[in-house]
Design an enzyme around this catalytic site. Sequence first.
Site, PDB file in Angstrom:
ATOM      1  N   ASN A 299      -1.560   1.944   6.207  1.00 19.18           N
ATOM      2  CA  ASN A 299      -0.789   0.788   5.736  1.00 19.18           C
ATOM      3  C   ASN A 299      -0.544  -0.106   6.935  1.00 19.18           C
ATOM      4  O   ASN A 299      -0.258   0.403   8.016  1.00 19.18           O
ATOM      5  CB  ASN A 299       0.599   1.205   5.248  1.00 19.18           C
ATOM      6  CG  ASN A 299       0.566   1.852   3.895  1.00 19.18           C
ATOM      7  OD1 ASN A 299      -0.488   1.943   3.288  1.00 19.18           O
ATOM      8  ND2 ASN A 299       1.715   2.296   3.440  1.00 19.18           N
ATOM      9  N   GLY A 300      -0.565  -1.425   6.736  1.00 22.19           N
ATOM     10  CA  GLY A 300      -0.297  -2.332   7.851  1.00 22.19           C
ATOM     11  C   GLY A 300      -1.543  -3.123   8.181  1.00 22.19           C
ATOM     12  O   GLY A 300      -2.488  -3.183   7.388  1.00 22.19           O
TER      13      GLY A 300
ATOM     14  N   CYS B  62       0.855  -1.185   0.000  1.00 18.27           N
ATOM     15  CA  CYS B  62       0.000   0.000   0.000  1.00 18.27           C
ATOM     16  C   CYS B  62       0.897   1.243   0.000  1.00 18.27           C
ATOM     17  O   CYS B  62       1.969   1.245   0.599  1.00 18.27           O
ATOM     18  CB  CYS B  62      -0.928   0.104   1.203  1.00 18.27           C
ATOM     19  SG  CYS B  62      -2.035  -1.284   1.368  1.00 18.27           S
TER      20      CYS B  62
ATOM     21  N   ARG C 226       3.400  -0.223  -5.069  1.00 20.49           N
ATOM     22  CA  ARG C 226       3.240  -0.795  -3.725  1.00 20.49           C
ATOM     23  C   ARG C 226       1.889  -1.465  -3.540  1.00 20.49           C
ATOM     24  O   ARG C 226       1.662  -2.154  -2.538  1.00 20.49           O
ATOM     25  CB  ARG C 226       3.389   0.307  -2.665  1.00 20.49           C
ATOM     26  CG  ARG C 226       4.762   0.933  -2.628  1.00 20.49           C
ATOM     27  CD  ARG C 226       4.798   1.999  -1.559  1.00 20.49           C
ATOM     28  NE  ARG C 226       4.698   1.426  -0.243  1.00 20.49           N
ATOM     29  CZ  ARG C 226       5.711   1.215   0.578  1.00 20.49           C
ATOM     30  NH1 ARG C 226       6.911   1.531   0.214  1.00 20.49           N
ATOM     31  NH2 ARG C 226       5.512   0.695   1.766  1.00 20.49           N
TER      32      ARG C 226
ATOM     33  N   HIS D  20      14.963 -37.745  -8.736  1.00 18.90           N
ATOM     34  CA  HIS D  20      14.277 -38.127  -7.493  1.00 18.90           C
ATOM     35  C   HIS D  20      12.820 -37.691  -7.495  1.00 18.90           C
ATOM     36  O   HIS D  20      12.203 -37.605  -6.431  1.00 18.90           O
ATOM     37  CB  HIS D  20      15.012 -37.548  -6.285  1.00 18.90           C
ATOM     38  CG  HIS D  20      16.411 -38.066  -6.160  1.00 18.90           C
ATOM     39  ND1 HIS D  20      16.694 -39.356  -5.771  1.00 18.90           N
ATOM     40  CD2 HIS D  20      17.607 -37.480  -6.431  1.00 18.90           C
ATOM     41  CE1 HIS D  20      18.006 -39.535  -5.782  1.00 18.90           C
ATOM     42  NE2 HIS D  20      18.571 -38.405  -6.183  1.00 18.90           N
TER      43      HIS D  20
ATOM     44  N   LYS E  45       5.399  -4.570  -4.160  1.00 20.96           N
ATOM     45  CA  LYS E  45       6.857  -4.451  -4.142  1.00 20.96           C
ATOM     46  C   LYS E  45       7.434  -4.645  -2.748  1.00 20.96           C
ATOM     47  O   LYS E  45       8.452  -5.284  -2.571  1.00 20.96           O
ATOM     48  CB  LYS E  45       7.246  -3.076  -4.690  1.00 20.96           C
ATOM     49  CG  LYS E  45       8.738  -2.844  -4.793  1.00 20.96           C
ATOM     50  CD  LYS E  45       9.340  -3.705  -5.875  1.00 20.96           C
ATOM     51  CE  LYS E  45      10.845  -3.613  -5.927  1.00 20.96           C
ATOM     52  NZ  LYS E  45      11.424  -4.780  -6.596  1.00 20.96           N
TER      53      LYS E  45
ATOM     54  N   GLU F  71      15.678 -18.822  -8.803  1.00 17.82           N
ATOM     55  CA  GLU F  71      15.358 -17.430  -9.119  1.00 17.82           C
ATOM     56  C   GLU F  71      14.714 -17.322 -10.504  1.00 17.82           C
ATOM     57  O   GLU F  71      13.748 -16.571 -10.691  1.00 17.82           O
ATOM     58  CB  GLU F  71      16.638 -16.589  -9.014  1.00 17.82           C
ATOM     59  CG  GLU F  71      16.529 -15.138  -9.417  1.00 17.82           C
ATOM     60  CD  GLU F  71      15.537 -14.308  -8.587  1.00 17.82           C
ATOM     61  OE1 GLU F  71      14.995 -14.804  -7.587  1.00 17.82           O
ATOM     62  OE2 GLU F  71      15.298 -13.151  -8.986  1.00 17.82           O
TER      63      GLU F  71
ATOM     64  N   GLU G 245       6.122 -15.297 -11.246  1.00 17.00           N
ATOM     65  CA  GLU G 245       5.481 -14.098 -10.694  1.00 17.00           C
ATOM     66  C   GLU G 245       4.987 -13.128 -11.762  1.00 17.00           C
ATOM     67  O   GLU G 245       3.997 -12.450 -11.559  1.00 17.00           O
ATOM     68  CB  GLU G 245       6.346 -13.395  -9.653  1.00 17.00           C
ATOM     69  CG  GLU G 245       7.610 -12.770 -10.159  1.00 17.00           C
ATOM     70  CD  GLU G 245       8.436 -12.161  -9.044  1.00 17.00           C
ATOM     71  OE1 GLU G 245       7.889 -11.768  -8.021  1.00 17.00           O
ATOM     72  OE2 GLU G 245       9.663 -12.078  -9.226  1.00 17.00           O
TER      73      GLU G 245
ATOM     74  N   LYS H 225      11.024 -15.751 -11.080  1.00 20.59           N
ATOM     75  CA  LYS H 225      10.778 -14.622 -12.004  1.00 20.59           C
ATOM     76  C   LYS H 225       9.669 -14.993 -12.975  1.00 20.59           C
ATOM     77  O   LYS H 225       8.759 -14.216 -13.216  1.00 20.59           O
ATOM     78  CB  LYS H 225      12.029 -14.270 -12.829  1.00 20.59           C
ATOM     79  CG  LYS H 225      13.132 -13.543 -12.140  1.00 20.59           C
ATOM     80  CD  LYS H 225      12.876 -12.094 -11.821  1.00 20.59           C
ATOM     81  CE  LYS H 225      12.275 -11.935 -10.460  1.00 20.59           C
ATOM     82  NZ  LYS H 225      13.119 -11.853  -9.317  1.00 20.59           N
TER      83      LYS H 225
ATOM     84  N   TRP I  46      -3.242  -2.447  -1.518  1.00 22.21           N
ATOM     85  CA  TRP I  46      -2.992  -3.866  -1.787  1.00 22.21           C
ATOM     86  C   TRP I  46      -3.744  -4.598  -0.687  1.00 22.21           C
ATOM     87  O   TRP I  46      -3.369  -4.532   0.482  1.00 22.21           O
ATOM     88  CB  TRP I  46      -1.493  -4.145  -1.720  1.00 22.21           C
ATOM     89  CG  TRP I  46      -1.117  -5.537  -2.072  1.00 22.21           C
ATOM     90  CD1 TRP I  46      -0.889  -6.043  -3.319  1.00 22.21           C
ATOM     91  CD2 TRP I  46      -0.885  -6.624  -1.166  1.00 22.21           C
ATOM     92  NE1 TRP I  46      -0.552  -7.366  -3.242  1.00 22.21           N
ATOM     93  CE2 TRP I  46      -0.540  -7.754  -1.937  1.00 22.21           C
ATOM     94  CE3 TRP I  46      -0.954  -6.769   0.223  1.00 22.21           C
ATOM     95  CZ2 TRP I  46      -0.254  -8.995  -1.374  1.00 22.21           C
ATOM     96  CZ3 TRP I  46      -0.667  -8.005   0.784  1.00 22.21           C
ATOM     97  CH2 TRP I  46      -0.320  -9.101  -0.014  1.00 22.21           C
TER      98      TRP I  46
END
Length: 604
Positions: A105-106, A2, A27, A500, A599, A477, A484, A481, A79
């Site tokens: 926010n939070g 947010c 954000r 395996h 982010k 990674e 997402e 990438k 968000w």
Amino acid sequence: MCGIICYVGKEDVVPILLNGLQMLEYRGYDSAGIAVRTTNENNCNEITLLKKKGRLSELSSQKEITEIKGTMGIAHTRWATHGEPNDVNAHPHADCTNKIAIIHNGIIENYSALKKILEEEGHTFCSQTDSEVLAHLVEKFYTGDLKEAVKKTLNLVEGTFGLAAICADNDEIIIARRGSPIVIGLGKDFTIAASDATALLNHTRRVIYLQDDELAILKEGSCTIEDFAGEKKDNNIEEIKWSVEQVEKKGYKHFMLKEIMEQPLAIENCLRGRIKNGKIKLTLNLDLKSIKKITIVACGTSWHSGLIGKYIIEAMTKIPVEVDYASEFRYRDPLVNEDNLIIAISQSGETADTLAALREAKKKGAKTLGIINVVGSTIAREVDSGIYLHAGPEIGVASTKAFTTQLTALLLFSLYVKQELGEELDDELVETLLELPSSIKTVLDCRDAVKEIAKHFIASKNFLFLGRDVNFPVALEGALKLKEISYIHAEGYPAAEMKHGPIALIDSEMPVLFIATKCLLSDKILSNIQEVKARGGKTIAIINEEDNEIERFIDYKIIVPHTLKELSPIINVIPLQFLAYFVADLKGLDVDKPRNLAKSVTVE
Ligand code: F6R
């Protein structure tokens, strides 16, 4: 997570708030809203509120927004955590009288209990959010002094907040912080605040980072800070060094592409002044000789760089290294003591789990080091010692240049510890590290070739990434990438683990990308490639040069320059960043703002 922005001054506030929200949209982007102190036809002050589900453009294209006039206001880009993304759940939230508006926010952990009490007292709630209780609590306690009402509110809430409140009767904005960052920007005849310094850059470079459990009274051209007990605090004014240009797209279609292309410069900045005459120059306030164990805590991409850090630090310094997901570390009563060094790796320096893990380790007496990009962020402030990445602002939600600079910083750290423990440094490694920015420029030339390859995979449903040794976390990674931003399910594995289990998935629909650059285990990777080919899998390999043997078994190749093992993850990850980027862009997806992501994850 947010974004919040508030302004009090002489200018028309709506364009300022919208511009700030645009800088903060990364954000959170499921809804946005503004609340402005306006004057009605009877010359009475009131709060005018407008909020909309969806991207910021939904809000800014509303006809009514042009009619809102005022010089003080607050705005938010959301968000969602509590309550689905819709117009009502969007911030700001108002009280029953519509005189008070807040943005938050939070997470307010005890909101249900507080809501129940407030409802019994006659307050009517409109949204499903936790944040709305804050507006009603401020209303409950308001008797003409907004600051006191906010203070009484915050005494009751449990959880985290970056909060801003305005009231129609007052010409001040009250902001407060616990766990969610807020930066205040100072101007001659205005004061502005935001959850991220980037949103202030168009207005001022003189900033104050609000600390946890502090609140600030913002007025036109002034700011007073105090703690929740009312004790006045000094204004520690700092100067922001980033330029506005640095946070713009500079002609690239997306921030992510710009940030991938910026990696030579980012790494150059990370190395700047830190290697002189073959020696590593870091100022770390740590007694390195007393460290018996290192634990790295981080999340997501930063956790992947921690995994690579383990290979490198252990090999170079012989100090044992553990790498933990910060979210697991914080709750498992970890075995940590004064002889341990905790390294918190974080681009934003605000990730809630990483911050909590750091605090847990500090409580147990561990020494702490931060590897952080955002200067002045909470983690950067709380560690004993730190190495800033100097990568510049990273706006694209998918982390790219932060990852490669984290690896650069980890290499510098490993070399530094080795040097300080009295060991000789490997001159070739130090020299090659200095040449890294120019090697990366060469790797960036693979951009068009990777784009061509990406065209073959836009319809894929799954993807496997395989690598070994220091390049195993690079496979993780690459998979992260891709998933997402392109929403293709992807997994990363150490190549030898394929037999395996994952090998059962291989068929003509399963693309497998191998990091097959030259290393001690090259022969073994070649066998894995053959195993995939024998089962009809589509194979892509990152290799160092034309290699007839490998090319017999692969469908697509990406050639990158050969380098030392320690530096190979930094080189090899770049084609994977391009691959994810082009697959997502060719699918027409919003690369910089992938669904459900934000982010900076400042909630648990
Ligand atoms: C992935 C990504 C996230 C972050 C993670 C930690 O591209 O960006 O996985 O790496 O949320 O964030 P920081 O590094 O800010 O602590």
